[in-house]
Enzyme design. Structure first.
Site, mmCIF file in Angstrom:
data_model
loop_
_atom_site.group_PDB
_atom_site.id
_atom_site.type_symbol
_atom_site.label_atom_id
_atom_site.label_comp_id
_atom_site.label_asym_id
_atom_site.label_seq_id
_atom_site.Cartn_x
_atom_site.Cartn_y
_atom_site.Cartn_z
ATOM 1 N N HIS A 255 0.848 -1.188 0.000
ATOM 2 C CA HIS A 255 0.000 0.000 0.000
ATOM 3 C C HIS A 255 0.882 1.235 0.000
ATOM 4 C CE1 HIS A 255 -3.182 2.803 1.114
ATOM 5 N NE2 HIS A 255 -4.031 1.858 0.782
ATOM 6 N N ASP A 309 -7.849 -5.229 -0.025
ATOM 7 C CA ASP A 309 -8.340 -6.055 -1.134
ATOM 8 C C ASP A 309 -7.977 -7.521 -1.008
ATOM 9 O OD1 ASP A 309 -9.565 -4.037 -2.680
ATOM 10 O OD2 ASP A 309 -7.581 -3.261 -3.117
HETATM 11 C C1 LIG Z 1 -0.151 -0.674 -3.956
HETATM 12 C C2 LIG Z 1 1.239 -0.611 -4.580
HETATM 13 C C3 LIG Z 1 1.104 0.015 -5.993
HETATM 14 C C4 LIG Z 1 2.134 0.277 -3.710
HETATM 15 O O1 LIG Z 1 3.366 0.328 -4.331
HETATM 16 P P1 LIG Z 1 4.582 1.185 -3.773
HETATM 17 O O2 LIG Z 1 4.103 2.376 -3.017
HETATM 18 O O3 LIG Z 1 5.476 1.432 -4.926
HETATM 19 O O4 LIG Z 1 5.256 0.183 -2.750
HETATM 20 P P2 LIG Z 1 6.559 0.396 -1.934
HETATM 21 O O5 LIG Z 1 7.340 1.565 -2.449
HETATM 22 O O6 LIG Z 1 6.206 0.407 -0.500
HETATM 23 O O7 LIG Z 1 7.350 -0.942 -2.250
HETATM 24 C C5 LIG Z 1 8.483 -1.287 -1.529
HETATM 25 C C6 LIG Z 1 9.069 -2.541 -2.103
HETATM 26 O O8 LIG Z 1 8.122 -3.609 -1.953
HETATM 27 C C7 LIG Z 1 7.818 -4.176 -3.216
HETATM 28 N N1 LIG Z 1 6.385 -4.443 -3.280
HETATM 29 C C8 LIG Z 1 5.379 -3.577 -3.010
HETATM 30 N N2 LIG Z 1 4.189 -4.194 -3.179
HETATM 31 C C9 LIG Z 1 4.474 -5.457 -3.564
HETATM 32 C C10 LIG Z 1 3.654 -6.549 -3.899
HETATM 33 N N3 LIG Z 1 2.333 -6.468 -3.887
HETATM 34 N N4 LIG Z 1 4.252 -7.697 -4.251
HETATM 35 C C11 LIG Z 1 5.600 -7.795 -4.268
HETATM 36 N N5 LIG Z 1 6.423 -6.793 -3.971
HETATM 37 C C12 LIG Z 1 5.860 -5.619 -3.615
HETATM 38 C C13 LIG Z 1 8.210 -3.106 -4.227
HETATM 39 O O9 LIG Z 1 8.493 -3.687 -5.475
HETATM 40 C C14 LIG Z 1 9.421 -2.504 -3.579
HETATM 41 O O10 LIG Z 1 10.490 -3.400 -3.758
HETATM 42 P P3 LIG Z 1 12.016 -2.875 -3.933
HETATM 43 O O11 LIG Z 1 12.271 -2.023 -2.733
HETATM 44 O O12 LIG Z 1 12.824 -4.113 -3.980
HETATM 45 O O13 LIG Z 1 12.013 -2.090 -5.208
HETATM 46 C C15 LIG Z 1 1.882 -2.006 -4.680
HETATM 47 O O14 LIG Z 1 2.066 -2.507 -3.390
HETATM 48 C C16 LIG Z 1 1.084 -2.987 -5.518
HETATM 49 O O15 LIG Z 1 1.169 -2.965 -6.748
HETATM 50 N N6 LIG Z 1 0.305 -3.891 -4.854
HETATM 51 C C17 LIG Z 1 -0.477 -4.876 -5.540
HETATM 52 C C18 LIG Z 1 -1.786 -4.302 -6.047
HETATM 53 C C19 LIG Z 1 -2.776 -4.066 -4.928
HETATM 54 O O16 LIG Z 1 -3.026 -4.923 -4.099
HETATM 55 N N7 LIG Z 1 -3.365 -2.842 -4.963
HETATM 56 C C20 LIG Z 1 -4.368 -2.448 -4.005
HETATM 57 C C21 LIG Z 1 -3.865 -1.363 -3.114
HETATM 58 S S1 LIG Z 1 -5.067 -0.990 -1.877
#
Ligand SMILES: CC(C)(COP(=O)(O)OP(=O)(O)OC[C@H]1O[C@@H](n2cnc3c(N)ncnc32)[C@H](O)[C@@H]1OP(=O)(O)O)[C@@H](O)C(=O)NCCC(=O)NCCS
Length: 373
Positions: A255, A309
């Site tokens: 998130h 979700d």
């Molecule tokens: C929601 C989302 C876009 C947030 O992304 P974000 O703000 O870029 O996340 P962060 O910056 O905190 O990520 C930190 C690290 O965790 C990883 N990460 C974050 N969410 C991840 C996931 N769902 N699966 C695997 N790895 C994940 C990132 O790739 C990053 O890795 P790195 O440091 O090696 O590059 C992302 O978590 C995601 O795509 N989740 C899946 C979709 C989802 O469930 N969406 C609903 C949100 S309510």
């Protein structure tokens, strides 16, 4: 600033998130308290009018919503004309935009008008969602029944069966959990439209458009697709490893704001356990628990935890809600938050007109068509 990340778009008193502490509050009340003690309609009142209703106020608000659940036959006719293969969010957006045509010319500066618009929108969204879900399969629209609660009635209109109390109560909590979440994409989109003094039906139709996208409202549908793709508990670990190897996200994890487990996911996990204790475990339930276990092992050190979700899809599926209806159900709840932000925006309205950083050219000459290469 790409995506306006970190840029405040408004001053607001509606909700707040502490992403490090895992705290979500609506009007200062923690989500755990609302989920365990309130109802969706009481929470909607709280969001709209910034206080919990007194006994008579709640009775009146509930009666007003109940009375406005029906939709005009022309809206039903419109839904019948939509392609049955169309996405339900498009149907919802079209029907909500059309709804506004039945109540034209009402000033958004009149609090009485605004109250009735909010009542109509909260009341009618579930009827539109359920009507499209049935009509696209050639079934008749099931009109609402006044003696049923908000959540009971939605499931009744969808399935033609009055649901068990436990199921309706769990849906009601899901609606509370999805009713509001600070300055997200759909709320911002609604606010921009609101700032032009457009009518609230147009405000909500804009917000529905923004919620439709897979980066916002669609993740729970994708969690269910992921569980189906995995198929068996033994395949969870290799699936998660392969995804992370390819740097692809595990759906339902992570998130932008929460760096601990989303408090709404904690509540939903408890509800999921309750639901499956009552109705027997499905294979998907065991899968979802295993994905959480393996996901936490591999992602917790990055502060990536299950979000709202992760569990909501499996709960909705158990209730008989088709997976492409998950985002419309989200909209049925979030309309309360959108409308609260709309009312707040009107209190001190200023037209949104942000700036941009122009990176194009200046002073180019217009070449007549016959001189272009
Ligand atoms: C929601 C989302 C876009 C947030 O992304 P974000 O703000 O870029 O996340 P962060 O910056 O905190 O990520 C930190 C690290 O965790 C990883 N990460 C974050 N969410 C991840 C996931 N769902 N699966 C695997 N790895 C994940 C990132 O790739 C990053 O890795 P790195 O440091 O090696 O590059 C992302 O978590 C995601 O795509 N989740 C899946 C979709 C989802 O469930 N969406 C609903 C949100 S309510």
């Amino acid at each position: 600033m790409p995506g306006l990340a970190g840029v405040p778009a408004a001053r607001s008193r509606i909700s707040d998130v502490d992403g490090q502490g895992g705290v979500l509050e609506y009007r200062g009340i923690r989500i755990e308290e609302l989920a365990s003690k309130s109802t969706f309609l009481e929470t909607a009142f709280l969001l709209l009018f910034s206080r919990l209703p007194a006994h008579l106020e709640l009775e009146r608000f509930t009666a007003d919503i109940t009375r406005h659940r029906r939709i005009k036959f022309k809206i039903i006719d419109l839904i019948k004309c939509l392609p049955e293969t169309g996405h339900p969010m498009d149907a919802l957006q079209a029907a909500v935009a059309a709804l506004g045509m039945f109540y034209p010319g009402r000033s958004v500066r009149d609090p009485e008008n605004n109250y009735w618009s909010a009542v109509r929108l909260i009341a009618k969204l579930p009827t539109i969602v359920a009507a499209f879900a049935r009509i696209r399969h050639g079934d008749d629209h099931v009109p609402p029944r006044d003696e049923l609660s908000f959540s009971e009635n939605f499931l009744y209109m969808l399935t033609e069966r009055v649901p068990d109390r436990l199921v309706a109560d769990i849906l009601d909590v899901c609606l509370i959990l999805h009713a509001e979440h600070t300055m997200n994409a759909s709320t911002f989109c609604g606010l921009v439209t609101a700032s032009t003094l457009a009518d609230p039906y147009t405000v909500v139709a804009s917000a529905i458009g923004a919620l439709k996208g897979p980066l916002h409202g669609g993740a729970n549908e994708e969690v269910m697709a992921m569980l189906r793709e995995i198929g068996t508990v033994e395949r969870v670990r290799p699936y998660v490893y392969a995804k992370l190897e390819k740097k692809e996200p595990i759906m339902g994890f992570g998130h932008r704001v929460y760096k601990v487990k989303d408090p709404r996911a904690v509540i939903l996990q408890q509800l999921t356990r309750k639901l499956f204790a009552q109705y027997g475990k499905s294979p998907l339930y065991e899968l979802v628990e295993e994905v959480e276990r393996v996901g936490l092992e591999l992602l917790a050190h990055k502060k990536v935890y299950p979000n709202v979700d992760f569990y909501s899809g499996i709960v909705y599926e158990q209730m008989g809600i088709p997976s492409d209806m998950f985002t419309p159900v989200f909209a049925m709840a979030r309309v309360a938050g959108w409308l609260a932000h709309w009312l707040e925006q009107l209190q001190e309205n200023k037209l949104y007109r942000p700036d941009q950083i122009y990176e194009g050219e200046h002073g180019r000459r217009y070449l007549p068509l016959d001189q272009r290469g």
